[in-house]
Write a protein that holds these residues in place. Structure first.
Motif, short mmCIF file in Angstrom:
data_model
loop_
_atom_site.label_atom_id
_atom_site.label_comp_id
_atom_site.label_asym_id
_atom_site.label_seq_id
_atom_site.Cartn_x
_atom_site.Cartn_y
_atom_site.Cartn_z
N GLY A 108 27.38 -53.49 9.07
CA GLY A 108 27.22 -53.60 10.51
C GLY A 108 28.44 -54.18 11.19
N GLY A 109 28.40 -54.16 12.53
CA GLY A 109 29.52 -54.66 13.32
C GLY A 109 29.71 -56.16 13.22
N LYS A 110 28.63 -56.90 13.03
CA LYS A 110 28.76 -58.35 12.96
C LYS A 110 29.58 -58.79 11.76
CE LYS A 110 24.62 -59.63 15.57
NZ LYS A 110 23.34 -60.38 15.58
N VAL A 177 43.68 -62.42 20.94
CA VAL A 177 42.90 -62.18 22.16
C VAL A 177 41.85 -61.13 21.82
CG1 VAL A 177 44.54 -60.43 23.05
CG2 VAL A 177 42.94 -61.57 24.61
N LEU A 178 40.63 -61.40 22.25
CA LEU A 178 39.53 -60.46 22.05
C LEU A 178 39.48 -59.51 23.23
CD1 LEU A 178 36.87 -59.66 20.54
CD2 LEU A 178 35.72 -61.36 21.98
N PHE A 179 39.33 -58.22 22.94
CA PHE A 179 39.28 -57.21 24.00
C PHE A 179 38.07 -56.32 23.74
CE2 PHE A 179 40.41 -53.05 25.83
CZ PHE A 179 40.65 -53.43 27.15
N VAL A 180 37.19 -56.22 24.74
CA VAL A 180 35.96 -55.44 24.57
C VAL A 180 35.75 -54.53 25.78
CG1 VAL A 180 33.50 -55.54 24.05
CG2 VAL A 180 34.98 -57.43 23.37
N SER A 181 35.78 -53.24 25.55
CA SER A 181 35.58 -52.27 26.63
C SER A 181 35.08 -50.96 26.01
CB SER A 181 36.91 -52.02 27.37
OG SER A 181 36.79 -51.00 28.34
N PRO A 182 33.87 -50.52 26.39
CA PRO A 182 32.90 -51.11 27.31
C PRO A 182 32.33 -52.42 26.75
CG PRO A 182 32.47 -48.76 27.00
CD PRO A 182 33.45 -49.18 25.95
N GLU A 213 35.09 -51.56 19.76
CA GLU A 213 34.90 -50.25 20.41
C GLU A 213 33.52 -49.66 20.13
OE1 GLU A 213 38.19 -47.72 19.31
OE2 GLU A 213 39.67 -49.00 20.33
N ILE A 214 32.54 -50.50 19.86
CA ILE A 214 31.23 -50.02 19.44
C ILE A 214 30.55 -49.16 20.50
CG2 ILE A 214 29.91 -52.02 20.25
CD1 ILE A 214 29.36 -50.44 16.82
N TYR A 215 30.87 -49.38 21.78
CA TYR A 215 30.25 -48.60 22.86
C TYR A 215 31.17 -47.51 23.41
CZ TYR A 215 26.76 -52.32 22.93
OH TYR A 215 25.77 -53.22 22.57
N GLU A 216 32.14 -47.08 22.63
CA GLU A 216 33.20 -46.19 23.10
C GLU A 216 32.69 -44.93 23.79
OE1 GLU A 216 35.52 -44.45 19.91
OE2 GLU A 216 33.80 -44.56 18.55
N GLY A 244 31.34 -48.94 14.72
CA GLY A 244 30.21 -48.68 13.86
C GLY A 244 29.34 -47.57 14.40
N VAL A 245 28.30 -47.24 13.65
CA VAL A 245 27.43 -46.13 14.03
C VAL A 245 26.21 -46.56 14.84
CG1 VAL A 245 28.11 -44.70 12.07
CG2 VAL A 245 26.17 -46.27 11.84
N ALA A 246 26.00 -47.86 15.01
CA ALA A 246 24.74 -48.37 15.54
C ALA A 246 24.39 -47.81 16.91
CB ALA A 246 24.79 -49.90 15.60
N LYS A 247 25.30 -47.89 17.85
CA LYS A 247 24.97 -47.52 19.23
C LYS A 247 25.12 -46.02 19.47
CE LYS A 247 24.92 -52.02 19.71
NZ LYS A 247 23.70 -52.83 19.78
N THR A 248 26.20 -45.44 18.96
CA THR A 248 26.48 -44.02 19.21
C THR A 248 25.41 -43.11 18.64
OG1 THR A 248 28.85 -44.45 19.25
CG2 THR A 248 28.17 -42.18 18.87
#
Length: 408
Positions: A108-110, A177-182, A213-216, A244-248
């Motif tokens: 998983g992503g965690k 630096v942490l970058f998260v988008s979306p 990039e989990i919500y890419e 990861g594959v969780a959300k997509t």
């Protein structure tokens, strides 16, 4: 007056004892427990698609179960064919060309996030964390020996931080630096120009970037999520991508994520995983192989449903006096400000914090939401719109009725 417990008497280590429970999972667990007890609770807590995993992915897993090849240990870093497929998927979806040796498959992503931080942080290294942030980020940083440094953005900037804010937070101890988008929890999406500007700033100061990039693929209304190392090749030697594959693919329970990064960092993280968990479940890896090698038709279908729900929930929340809900461009969350409601009387109570307001909403109308304190910004609520249309409308209607009773 009580004295501190001596370390010799402490039953749980200070390092682990300092970890907070995942607030989103706690809210989801409470909602599910109430539902199991027969209460008509509607949960907006968990970030989990309400769709089943696509059939072709499930069938691949079923076949893997029957194949003795997958009944044994496999390489700790992931099935070679899955690592190659992740590299190919990354080029297809992001325009970022990597080698399979730059990929580590994780539980998983965690696990990916923790292992990435553990591989590059030394004790005392600082990580700049834009807030609102997902609850796991600061805990993973602390577990890895680092120090999270929060940079807060609010609804006036669409929950996006600026280079000036990042620079103001930078010190001689800043390493990442942490970058998260979306973004989770806000749904904020950085433009390509904003993404490039943050990357250039990081390169200028020799910083690492960890980009999630989990919500890419979950973006709406013409927005697009640019991959930082694809936009700025100069950053690639100090950039780690988590995905990861969780959300997509609606595969949250399958627990397959990955790290993409420089070979030495990926090797170090693989060594860590070889002692922590060894390989990810082979059946789940084969399912993930089918997912990343297949089409994106399933996510397109989900995206259309999420977009519809996004528009509905934003409209209904903004109809409530005292609630300000920006329209998210990605993921499947809204992050409304409820500051104007705090301190007002609602059914005989005066919630002073968003924690108290969330508890009141659950107690009075049986709707579960997550307070902003969990994401580093009190005065907000996070609601996931990854639930059925009817439940969404019913849940927000209950909230509307309750909060319309607020009075000074």
């Amino acid at each position: 007056m009580t004295s501190a417990t001596p370390s010799s008497e402490r039953r749980v280590s200070a390092r682990i004892g300092a970890i907070s429970e995942s607030a989103t999972l706690a809210v989801d667990a409470k909602a599910k427990a109430l539902k199991a007890a027969g209460r008509p609770v509607i949960g907006f807590g968990a970030g989990e698609p309400d769709f089943p995993t696509p059939d072709y992915i499930v069938e691949a897993a079923v076949e893997a179960c029957r194949n003795p090849k997958y009944h044994r240990y496999t390489p700790a870093g992931g099935l070679p064919e899955l690592k190659a497929a992740i590299a190919a998927k990354t080029l297809r979806d992001s325009g970022y060309e990597v080698d399979a040796s730059q990929v580590l498959v994780t539980n998983g992503g965690k696990q990916a996030i923790y292992e990435a931080f553990a591989a590059i942080l030394d004790p005392g290294d600082e990580v700049i964390v834009p807030a609102p942030y997902w609850t796991t980020y600061p805990e993973s940083i602390r577990l890895a020996g680092g120090v999270p440094v929060e940079v807060v953005a609010d609804e006036t900037t669409g929950y996006r931080v600026s280079v000036d804010q990042l620079e103001a937070a930078r010190t001689e101890r800043t390493k990442v630096v942490l970058f998260v988008s979306p973004s989770n929890p806000t749904g904020a999406v950085y433009s390509e120009a904003e993404t490039e500007a943050i990357g250039r700033w990081a390169v200028e100061h020799g910083l690492w970037v960890l980009t999630d990039e989990i919500y890419e693929h979950l973006v709406y209304g013409g927005a697009s999520a640019a991959s930082l190392p694809a936009v700025l090749p100069e950053l690639r030697d100090k950039c780690i991508v988590v995905n990861g594959v969780a959300k997509t693919y609606a595969m949250t329970g399958w627990r397959v994520g990955w790290i993409i990064g420089p070979k030495d960092v990926v090797k170090a993280a693989t060594n860590l995983q070889s002692h922590a968990t060894s390989n990810v479940s082979n059946v789940a890896q084969v399912a993930a192989l089918a997912a990343v090698s297949g089409s994106l038709d399933a996510v397109a279908d989900m995206g259309r449903a999420f977009d519809r729900r996004r528009q509905t929930i934003v409209r209904m929340l903004n109809e409530i006096e005292g609630v300000l809900c920006p329209t998210p461009e990605g993921a499947f969350y809204v992050y409304p400000s409820v500051k104007a409601l705090l301190g007002k009387e609602i059914r005989g109570k005066r919630p002073q914090t968003s924690v108290e307001l969330a508890a009141l909403i659950l107690d009075e109308v049986e709707v579960a939401v997550v307070p902003g304190e969990a994401f580093g910004t009190p005065g907000y609520l996070r609601l996931s719109y990854a639930l059925g249309d009817e439940d969404l409308v019913e849940g927000i209607s209950r909230v509307q009725k309750l909060l319309s009773e607020a009075k000074a």
